[in-house]
Design a protein around this motif. Structure first.
Motif, mmCIF file in Angstrom:
data_model
loop_
_atom_site.group_PDB
_atom_site.id
_atom_site.type_symbol
_atom_site.label_atom_id
_atom_site.label_comp_id
_atom_site.label_asym_id
_atom_site.label_seq_id
_atom_site.Cartn_x
_atom_site.Cartn_y
_atom_site.Cartn_z
ATOM 1 N N THR A 102 34.523 33.166 14.593
ATOM 2 C CA THR A 102 34.184 33.391 15.990
ATOM 3 C C THR A 102 35.298 32.836 16.869
ATOM 4 O O THR A 102 36.086 31.988 16.441
ATOM 5 N N LEU A 103 35.331 33.312 18.110
ATOM 6 C CA LEU A 103 36.338 32.814 19.048
ATOM 7 C C LEU A 103 36.132 31.329 19.318
ATOM 8 O O LEU A 103 37.103 30.562 19.432
ATOM 9 N N SER A 104 34.883 30.883 19.402
ATOM 10 C CA SER A 104 34.622 29.467 19.662
ATOM 11 C C SER A 104 35.124 28.601 18.514
ATOM 12 O O SER A 104 35.645 27.505 18.730
ATOM 13 N N ALA A 105 34.992 29.094 17.272
ATOM 14 C CA ALA A 105 35.497 28.339 16.121
ATOM 15 C C ALA A 105 37.017 28.269 16.153
ATOM 16 O O ALA A 105 37.607 27.243 15.805
ATOM 17 N N LEU A 106 37.673 29.351 16.574
ATOM 18 C CA LEU A 106 39.134 29.330 16.704
ATOM 19 C C LEU A 106 39.560 28.318 17.749
ATOM 20 O O LEU A 106 40.488 27.532 17.537
ATOM 21 N N HIS A 107 38.872 28.327 18.905
ATOM 22 C CA HIS A 107 39.195 27.360 19.970
ATOM 23 C C HIS A 107 39.018 25.930 19.458
ATOM 24 O O HIS A 107 39.837 25.053 19.745
ATOM 25 N N ALA A 108 37.941 25.687 18.709
ATOM 26 C CA ALA A 108 37.675 24.340 18.198
ATOM 27 C C ALA A 108 38.765 23.914 17.221
ATOM 28 O O ALA A 108 39.213 22.759 17.236
ATOM 29 N N TYR A 109 39.208 24.842 16.374
ATOM 30 C CA TYR A 109 40.259 24.518 15.405
ATOM 31 C C TYR A 109 41.574 24.203 16.117
ATOM 32 O O TYR A 109 42.245 23.208 15.800
ATOM 33 N N VAL A 110 41.936 25.023 17.097
ATOM 34 C CA VAL A 110 43.192 24.810 17.821
ATOM 35 C C VAL A 110 43.144 23.504 18.609
ATOM 36 O O VAL A 110 44.121 22.755 18.663
ATOM 37 N N ALA A 111 41.990 23.209 19.218
ATOM 38 C CA ALA A 111 41.853 21.955 19.970
ATOM 39 C C ALA A 111 41.983 20.750 19.048
ATOM 40 O O ALA A 111 42.636 19.757 19.389
ATOM 41 N N GLU A 112 41.368 20.835 17.887
ATOM 42 C CA GLU A 112 41.474 19.739 16.903
ATOM 43 C C GLU A 112 42.911 19.579 16.434
ATOM 44 O O GLU A 112 43.411 18.461 16.284
ATOM 45 N N LEU A 113 43.589 20.699 16.223
ATOM 46 C CA LEU A 113 44.988 20.660 15.794
ATOM 47 C C LEU A 113 45.865 20.028 16.874
ATOM 48 O O LEU A 113 46.729 19.187 16.582
ATOM 49 N N SER A 114 45.644 20.410 18.129
ATOM 50 C CA SER A 114 46.427 19.847 19.230
ATOM 51 C C SER A 114 46.235 18.342 19.323
ATOM 52 O O SER A 114 47.204 17.578 19.460
ATOM 53 N N THR A 115 44.986 17.894 19.223
ATOM 54 C CA THR A 115 44.691 16.457 19.275
ATOM 55 C C THR A 115 45.341 15.720 18.111
ATOM 56 O O THR A 115 45.910 14.639 18.283
ATOM 57 N N ALA A 116 45.270 16.318 16.919
ATOM 58 C CA ALA A 116 45.834 15.663 15.725
ATOM 59 C C ALA A 116 47.356 15.569 15.812
ATOM 60 O O ALA A 116 47.946 14.557 15.421
ATOM 61 N N ILE A 117 47.993 16.620 16.318
ATOM 62 C CA ILE A 117 49.457 16.585 16.442
ATOM 63 C C ILE A 117 49.884 15.534 17.458
ATOM 64 O O ILE A 117 50.825 14.773 17.216
ATOM 65 N N GLU A 118 49.182 15.476 18.589
ATOM 66 C CA GLU A 118 49.515 14.462 19.597
ATOM 67 C C GLU A 118 49.349 13.055 19.023
ATOM 68 O O GLU A 118 50.196 12.177 19.247
ATOM 69 N N ALA A 119 48.259 12.832 18.302
ATOM 70 C CA ALA A 119 48.032 11.516 17.707
ATOM 71 C C ALA A 119 49.129 11.187 16.699
ATOM 72 O O ALA A 119 49.610 10.046 16.630
ATOM 73 N N HIS A 120 49.535 12.198 15.933
ATOM 74 C CA HIS A 120 50.607 11.995 14.958
ATOM 75 C C HIS A 120 51.922 11.649 15.657
ATOM 76 O O HIS A 120 52.650 10.746 15.219
ATOM 77 N N ILE A 121 52.225 12.349 16.729
ATOM 78 C CA ILE A 121 53.469 12.096 17.468
ATOM 79 C C ILE A 121 53.473 10.679 18.032
ATOM 80 O O ILE A 121 54.466 9.946 17.927
ATOM 81 N N HIS A 122 52.348 10.267 18.622
ATOM 82 C CA HIS A 122 52.270 8.926 19.204
ATOM 83 C C HIS A 122 52.360 7.847 18.113
ATOM 84 O O HIS A 122 53.020 6.819 18.307
ATOM 85 N N ALA A 123 51.695 8.092 16.984
ATOM 86 C CA ALA A 123 51.739 7.110 15.895
ATOM 87 C C ALA A 123 53.150 6.995 15.321
ATOM 88 O O ALA A 123 53.614 5.902 15.011
ATOM 89 N N ARG A 124 53.811 8.139 15.202
ATOM 90 C CA ARG A 124 55.172 8.120 14.669
ATOM 91 C C ARG A 124 56.121 7.407 15.629
ATOM 92 O O ARG A 124 56.982 6.632 15.204
ATOM 93 N N ALA A 125 55.945 7.646 16.935
ATOM 94 C CA ALA A 125 56.804 6.996 17.921
ATOM 95 C C ALA A 125 56.594 5.488 17.912
ATOM 96 O O ALA A 125 57.534 4.705 18.048
ATOM 97 N N ALA A 126 55.323 5.068 17.740
ATOM 98 C CA ALA A 126 55.015 3.636 17.752
ATOM 99 C C ALA A 126 55.608 2.920 16.552
ATOM 100 O O ALA A 126 55.917 1.727 16.616
ATOM 101 N N SER A 127 55.758 3.651 15.439
ATOM 102 C CA SER A 127 56.257 3.012 14.228
ATOM 103 C C SER A 127 57.774 3.130 14.070
ATOM 104 O O SER A 127 58.350 2.597 13.132
ATOM 105 N N ASP A 128 58.411 3.879 14.964
ATOM 106 C CA ASP A 128 59.868 4.033 14.876
ATOM 107 C C ASP A 128 60.568 2.695 15.059
ATOM 108 O O ASP A 128 60.145 1.840 15.838
#
Length: 533
Positions: free
Chosen positions: A392-418
């Motif tokens: 469904t479109l709502s499931a696609l939106h949920a997946y993309v939103a989760e992916l966006s949040t996870a990538i941002e968290a990964h970027i911030h975590a990587r920057a903090a550990s640099d």
């Protein structure tokens, strides 16, 4: 075959006990799992176990309370207690509520086998003649389902074995011909998470019972796919076309949509004349159901032909930009690109389930080597079946939103550990703001007091590109933007992005985009930028 339910609040505990039971080579099968006594009580009317293997120390409803409820409500079910505690109260409860055996952890195969044999014998002794007949009927149904699952999953491949078992288990063996219908339900994963506490098996048991009741009397056999997300219907009459199947399954769609807000999508295979062709029929029917559109909740039976696939939502150029944004830590750019991806999906009413899932997989592929770290902290992204459940479109939106949040968290975590002594992120930020200037590797090495060779290696490791490639890409991206959104002359744009020589700028631009600046400006706006040559 006796049906077994395993109850334990620890996932690894349930899986370990279930595996050991399978290895005992007894006439038993684990048909359900539950995380606590309360969940097990909800699951019992659906899975109808003969034996329950339970832990004692659990949240919500502990083992003592659970045994008491079983004794008063389901005393025909035999219980084996497995516990890491030898507390008197636990043992007292096991005796009081007539558990067959109390086994202490760590459990040996010998101890578990002795306990299961006692439970099987007790279950047989408890049955009346009528119950034994019902049990035999249920076991035949379970063996039939297991047989069809094994043929579909290519675990039984010999034609002679298939024919002999079909003759034993199928009242009307479809040797003369059959079709396979494969049914999936939109919002299945969402409902399992929100209404069934993440227990997809419990939801599937309920749905399978509905299907069996609503199609009783029809010439078919119902069984679950190996991933337990699809219902398969072996139709003994190959003449059944999509219209007949639609009429047969419409009541199922209506009741699941009304009661559960689940919406059926069905793929129908071509006729087959041998049961050893069941795997191919399953693959064909599954592929066809993915041809339904992602939008809407209409009931559809896809029987032939392949719907026209829409254009790419994430082209090669876009995938490259997304990858570079992730590698270089540009969270805002990632968020913008994923938001645009979701908007494209929303605007395309002809987008098929197959196309949507294909494009979602490309998002993960764009993350490259960063993907394991991005997905690790998200139960949704780390589940390999998550994309397959997007219907469904709502499931696609949920997946993309989760992916966006996870990538941002990964970027911030990587920057903090640099390492603070490594100024690569600062250098990248400087280039992002000064790409149009005459900035070279030697200049940056001097500015940051680094050896040019060392800077070159560190920059490539941090961004995935060498210094010149990064600066050139930044200039070309800005040039594309100016060509699309402004009336500036090509010579002016060349100068704005750092090129004094327009001819050289045009050569670089064509190598990067495949078009001259003038051709790029005059071409219609594509869904995605052309990939770099």
């Amino acid at each position: 075959m006796f049906k077994v339910m395993v109850v334990d609040d620890e996932p690894w505990g349930r899986k370990s006990v279930g595996k050991m039971i399978d290895e005992l080579q007894l006439d038993v099968e684990v048909v359900a799992e539950a995380r606590n006594g309360a969940e097990a009580l909800e699951l019992i009317p659906v899975s109808k176990p003969h034996i329950i293997v339970t832990d004692m120390n659990m949240p919500v409803m502990n083992g003592q309370q659970f045994l008491e409820q079983l004794y008063h409500r389901y005393n025909h079910i035999k219980v084996v207690v497995i516990s890491g505690h030898s507390q008197f109260e636990y043992m007292k409860a096991a005796v009081a509520y007539q558990a067959c055996e109390y086994v202490l952890k760590p459990v040996s195969h010998a101890d578990l086998k002795d306990a299961m044999v006692k439970a099987i014998q007790a279950s047989r002794s408890h049955m009346s003649v009528e119950q034994r007949q019902q049990f035999a009927s249920e076991m035949r149904k379970l063996r039939t389902e297991t047989f069809l699952q094994n043929v579909t999953g290519r675990r039984i491949v010999g034609s002679a074995d298939i024919v002999s078992q079909a003759a034993e288990l199928l009242t009307g063996p479809p040797i003369g011909g059959y079709r396979l219908a494969v049914c999936m339900l939109r919002r299945f994963r969402e409902l399992a998470e929100t209404k069934f506490n993440g227990n997809a098996d419990l939801l599937m048991f309920s749905i399978e019972n509905m299907m069996s009741e609503l199609t009783s009397g029809a010439p078919l056999y119902v069984f679950k796919s190996d991933d337990r997300q699809r219902l398969c219907l072996l139709l003994s009459e190959p003449a059944m076309d999509s219209g007949t199947v639609r009429e047969l399954l419409m009541p199922f769609h209506e009741i699941t949509s009304r009661m559960l807000q689940l919406y059926a999508v069905v793929g129908l295979s071509d006729p087959r004349d041998r049961l050893d062709q069941l795997p191919e029929a399953f693959e064909e029917a599954s592929e066809r159901l993915y041809g339904s559109t992602l939008h809407g909740t209409e009931f559809s039976v896809m029987s032939a032909g392949t719907p026209r696939e829409r254009g790419e939502m994430l082209g090669g150029f876009d995938a490259k930009l997304l990858q570079q944004a992730i590698v270089s830590g540009q969270a805002a750019s990632v968020r913008r690109m994923l938001g645009e991806f979701a908007r494209k999906a929303e605007m395309s009413e002809s987008l098929t389930i197959r196309s949507a899932q294909k494009e979602l997989r490309k998002l993960g592929a764009a993350a490259g080597g960063e993907w394991p770290a991005i997905a690790a902290a998200s139960p949704l992204l780390s589940d390999q079946r998550a994309v397959d459940s997007v219907m469904t479109l709502s499931a696609l939106h949920a997946y993309v939103a989760e992916l966006s949040t996870a990538i941002e968290a990964h970027i911030h975590a990587r920057a903090a550990s640099d390492d603070a002594a490594n100024p690569m992120s600062e250098i990248v930020a400087y280039l992002d703001g000064h790409y149009f200037e005459d900035v070279g590797l030697i200049d940056m090495a001097t500015r940051y007091h680094m050896d040019p060779s060392y800077l070159s290696r560190q920059f490539k490791a941090a961004t995935g590109e060498n210094f010149i490639e990064y600066v050139t890409r930044k200039r070309m991206e800005k040039a594309c933007e100016l060509l699309r959104e402004s009336d500036h002359k090509v010579s002016d744009i060349a100068e704005l992005v750092g090129y004094e020589n327009q001819r050289y700028f045009s050569q670089v631009f064509k190598k990067f985009t495949g078009q001259t600046p003038s051709e790029f400006r005059e071409s219609p706006m594509p869904e995605s930028q052309p990939a770099k040559n």
